[in-house]
Scaffold this motif. Structure first.
Motif, PDB file in Angstrom:
ATOM      1  N   LEU A  67       0.574  -1.465  -0.119  1.00 43.31           N
ATOM      2  CA  LEU A  67      -0.012  -0.032  -0.017  1.00 43.31           C
ATOM      3  C   LEU A  67       0.946   1.253   0.027  1.00 43.31           C
ATOM      4  O   LEU A  67       0.134   2.358   0.083  1.00 43.31           O
ATOM      5  N   TYR A  68       2.308   1.019  -0.200  1.00 46.76           N
ATOM      6  CA  TYR A  68       2.973   2.304  -0.334  1.00 46.76           C
ATOM      7  C   TYR A  68       2.986   2.638  -1.628  1.00 46.76           C
ATOM      8  O   TYR A  68       3.259   2.036  -2.717  1.00 46.76           O
ATOM      9  N   LYS A  69       2.544   4.212  -1.898  1.00 43.89           N
ATOM     10  CA  LYS A  69       2.413   4.503  -3.154  1.00 43.89           C
ATOM     11  C   LYS A  69       1.525   3.526  -4.039  1.00 43.89           C
ATOM     12  O   LYS A  69       1.885   3.357  -5.272  1.00 43.89           O
ATOM     13  N   PRO A  70       0.112   3.429  -3.693  1.00 44.85           N
ATOM     14  CA  PRO A  70      -0.485   2.440  -4.325  1.00 44.85           C
ATOM     15  C   PRO A  70      -1.164   2.640  -5.555  1.00 44.85           C
ATOM     16  O   PRO A  70      -1.436   4.040  -5.935  1.00 44.85           O
ATOM     17  N   SER A  71      -1.473   2.035  -6.265  1.00 36.85           N
ATOM     18  CA  SER A  71      -2.366   2.107  -7.538  1.00 36.85           C
ATOM     19  C   SER A  71      -3.660   1.843  -7.240  1.00 36.85           C
ATOM     20  O   SER A  71      -3.934   1.705  -6.332  1.00 36.85           O
ATOM     21  N   GLU A  72      -4.686   2.109  -8.327  1.00 36.20           N
ATOM     22  CA  GLU A  72      -5.968   1.756  -8.109  1.00 36.20           C
ATOM     23  C   GLU A  72      -6.047   0.595  -7.685  1.00 36.20           C
ATOM     24  O   GLU A  72      -6.968   0.038  -6.828  1.00 36.20           O
ATOM     25  N   ALA A  73      -5.555  -0.524  -8.592  1.00 36.41           N
ATOM     26  CA  ALA A  73      -5.727  -1.894  -8.105  1.00 36.41           C
ATOM     27  C   ALA A  73      -5.076  -2.262  -6.523  1.00 36.41           C
ATOM     28  O   ALA A  73      -5.901  -3.002  -5.910  1.00 36.41           O
ATOM     29  N   ASN A  74      -4.052  -1.662  -6.137  1.00 35.80           N
ATOM     30  CA  ASN A  74      -3.672  -1.844  -4.750  1.00 35.80           C
ATOM     31  C   ASN A  74      -4.570  -1.448  -3.825  1.00 35.80           C
ATOM     32  O   ASN A  74      -4.949  -1.939  -2.675  1.00 35.80           O
ATOM     33  N   MET A  75      -5.076  -0.139  -4.226  1.00 38.64           N
ATOM     34  CA  MET A  75      -6.169   0.458  -3.169  1.00 38.64           C
ATOM     35  C   MET A  75      -7.180  -0.632  -2.934  1.00 38.64           C
ATOM     36  O   MET A  75      -7.974  -0.659  -2.064  1.00 38.64           O
ATOM     37  N   LEU A  76      -7.951  -0.966  -4.010  1.00 37.26           N
ATOM     38  CA  LEU A  76      -9.041  -1.918  -4.050  1.00 37.26           C
ATOM     39  C   LEU A  76      -8.800  -3.342  -3.543  1.00 37.26           C
ATOM     40  O   LEU A  76      -9.288  -3.797  -2.308  1.00 37.26           O
ATOM     41  N   PHE A  77      -7.823  -4.071  -4.039  1.00 36.08           N
ATOM     42  CA  PHE A  77      -7.508  -5.574  -3.384  1.00 36.08           C
ATOM     43  C   PHE A  77      -6.720  -5.433  -1.989  1.00 36.08           C
ATOM     44  O   PHE A  77      -7.237  -6.296  -1.041  1.00 36.08           O
ATOM     45  N   ASP A  78      -5.617  -4.552  -2.114  1.00 38.26           N
ATOM     46  CA  ASP A  78      -4.959  -4.588  -0.804  1.00 38.26           C
ATOM     47  C   ASP A  78      -5.607  -3.913   0.342  1.00 38.26           C
ATOM     48  O   ASP A  78      -5.202  -4.402   1.513  1.00 38.26           O
ATOM     49  N   GLY A  79      -6.303  -2.996   0.034  1.00 37.10           N
ATOM     50  CA  GLY A  79      -7.117  -2.125   1.042  1.00 37.10           C
ATOM     51  C   GLY A  79      -8.032  -3.208   1.570  1.00 37.10           C
ATOM     52  O   GLY A  79      -8.102  -3.143   2.771  1.00 37.10           O
ATOM     53  N   ALA A  80      -8.840  -3.823   0.832  1.00 39.03           N
ATOM     54  CA  ALA A  80      -9.759  -4.805   1.539  1.00 39.03           C
ATOM     55  C   ALA A  80      -8.980  -5.939   2.043  1.00 39.03           C
ATOM     56  O   ALA A  80      -9.670  -6.524   3.173  1.00 39.03           O
ATOM     57  N   SER A  81      -7.720  -6.363   1.517  1.00 40.85           N
ATOM     58  CA  SER A  81      -7.088  -7.314   2.452  1.00 40.85           C
ATOM     59  C   SER A  81      -6.567  -6.741   3.797  1.00 40.85           C
ATOM     60  O   SER A  81      -6.627  -7.827   4.871  1.00 40.85           O
ATOM     61  N   TYR A 139      -4.739 -12.347 -10.800  1.00 48.72           N
ATOM     62  CA  TYR A 139      -5.223 -12.466 -11.840  1.00 48.72           C
ATOM     63  C   TYR A 139      -5.572 -11.098 -12.675  1.00 48.72           C
ATOM     64  O   TYR A 139      -5.605 -10.967 -14.136  1.00 48.72           O
ATOM     65  N   ALA A 140      -5.942 -10.217 -12.071  1.00 50.24           N
ATOM     66  CA  ALA A 140      -6.312  -9.205 -12.648  1.00 50.24           C
ATOM     67  C   ALA A 140      -4.848  -8.269 -13.316  1.00 50.24           C
ATOM     68  O   ALA A 140      -5.144  -7.633 -14.392  1.00 50.24           O
ATOM     69  N   GLN A 141      -3.904  -8.584 -12.400  1.00 50.58           N
ATOM     70  CA  GLN A 141      -2.547  -7.797 -13.173  1.00 50.58           C
ATOM     71  C   GLN A 141      -2.166  -8.672 -14.204  1.00 50.58           C
ATOM     72  O   GLN A 141      -1.685  -8.251 -15.299  1.00 50.58           O
ATOM     73  N   ARG A 142      -2.357  -9.743 -14.074  1.00 50.82           N
ATOM     74  CA  ARG A 142      -2.089 -10.787 -15.218  1.00 50.82           C
ATOM     75  C   ARG A 142      -2.914 -10.529 -16.435  1.00 50.82           C
ATOM     76  O   ARG A 142      -2.403 -10.399 -17.724  1.00 50.82           O
ATOM     77  N   LYS A 143      -4.097 -10.465 -16.484  1.00 51.25           N
ATOM     78  CA  LYS A 143      -4.996  -9.982 -17.656  1.00 51.25           C
ATOM     79  C   LYS A 143      -4.791  -8.745 -18.173  1.00 51.25           C
ATOM     80  O   LYS A 143      -4.695  -8.526 -19.489  1.00 51.25           O
ATOM     81  N   GLU A 144      -4.328  -7.713 -17.341  1.00 55.13           N
ATOM     82  CA  GLU A 144      -4.017  -6.501 -18.021  1.00 55.13           C
ATOM     83  C   GLU A 144      -2.543  -6.391 -18.403  1.00 55.13           C
ATOM     84  O   GLU A 144      -2.532  -5.775 -19.616  1.00 55.13           O
ATOM     85  N   ALA A 145      -1.549  -7.097 -17.969  1.00 57.84           N
ATOM     86  CA  ALA A 145      -0.389  -7.212 -18.696  1.00 57.84           C
ATOM     87  C   ALA A 145      -0.478  -8.097 -20.092  1.00 57.84           C
ATOM     88  O   ALA A 145       0.133  -7.564 -21.217  1.00 57.84           O
ATOM     89  N   GLU A 146      -1.406  -8.958 -20.335  1.00 58.43           N
ATOM     90  CA  GLU A 146      -1.694  -9.762 -21.358  1.00 58.43           C
ATOM     91  C   GLU A 146      -2.372  -8.788 -22.410  1.00 58.43           C
ATOM     92  O   GLU A 146      -2.085  -8.813 -23.654  1.00 58.43           O
TER      93      GLU A 146
END
Length: 224
Positions: free
Chosen positions: A92-106, A189-196
């Motif tokens: 969560l240090y300098k988070p992206s939008e995906a970090n805020m969603l998944f890691d914030g909920a985690s 999974y979301a990061q993998r699909k985004e990279a693809e």
């Protein structure tokens, strides 16, 4: 944006402790199963009226054994808890939008798990060790328990209910930890699909540039 190279290591710091805690809870599941979920088969030659009584006794002995473990055990457990929390803070240090969603909920689920551990499990293990069921007289730790329950007469619960509360707390904690794993897997999974998708877009752009370059070269040759 998240720091490059830190996300996989931070994810390992989260998933490792969560799996460790799930293993501990799985070791308690044989006790919790008959205490909380289903009635054991009654034995024909058993004089006990409640077939769950041997499982209550086994769970009680197990909890007393855990609570009487050396201080090193609890310190190692707290270090593992801190390791998982450190992994979440790193992600969560300098988070992206995906970090805020998944890691914030985690992080929210992880803190719920820590709260359940402190408020229910630790307190319940102290109660079991002291034998403070339903206001029964206490021999060891009498002053501590009396001070803890001072001014709260009538709020005692019995032995069976106390053990059921501990089993329910283990179940809640297991569900919370599984939720953390699901969120981390969803982020991967979301990061993998985004990279693809980015790779496919870059490949399409490269093909378009190659076509334009080839078309420009053939046009120059015709003019000559």
């Amino acid at each position: 944006m998240a720091l490059k190279g830190i996300s996989p290591f931070a994810t390992f710091l989260i998933v490792g402790p969560v799996c460790f805690f799930l293993g501990i809870l799985f070791a308690s599941f044989p006790y919790d199963y008959y205490v909380l979920w289903t009635n054991p088969p009654a034995l024909a030659d058993s004089p006990l009226t409640d077939p769950r009584e041997p499982f209550f006794a086994a769970q009680e002995a197990h909890l007393k054994f855990l609570h009487a473990s050396p201080p090193l055990i609890s310190r190692m457990l707290h270090i593992v808890i801190g390791t998982g929390l450190a992994g979440l803070m790193m992600k969560l240090y300098k988070p992206s939008e995906a970090n805020m969603l998944f890691d914030g909920a985690s992080l929210a689920l992880y803190m719920i798990g820590v709260t359940v551990y402190i408020a229910n499990i630790v307190k319940g293990m102290r109660t079991v060790t002291a034998g403070a069921y339903g206001g029964e007289p206490i021999i060891e730790g009498e002053k501590l328990i009396a001070r803890a329950f001072e001014g709260h007469e009538g709020e005692y619960i019995g032995r069976e209910d106390s053990l059921r509360v501990l089993s329910a707390s283990n179940t809640i904690l297991a569900l919370v930890l599984v939720g953390v794993l699901v969120l981390q897997a969803g982020q991967w999974y979301a990061q993998r699909k985004e990279a693809e998708e980015i790779e496919q877009m870059d490949k399409a752009d490269s093909e378009k540039k190659d076509k334009k370059t080839a078309a420009g070269g053939s046009g120059g040759k015709k003019k000559q």
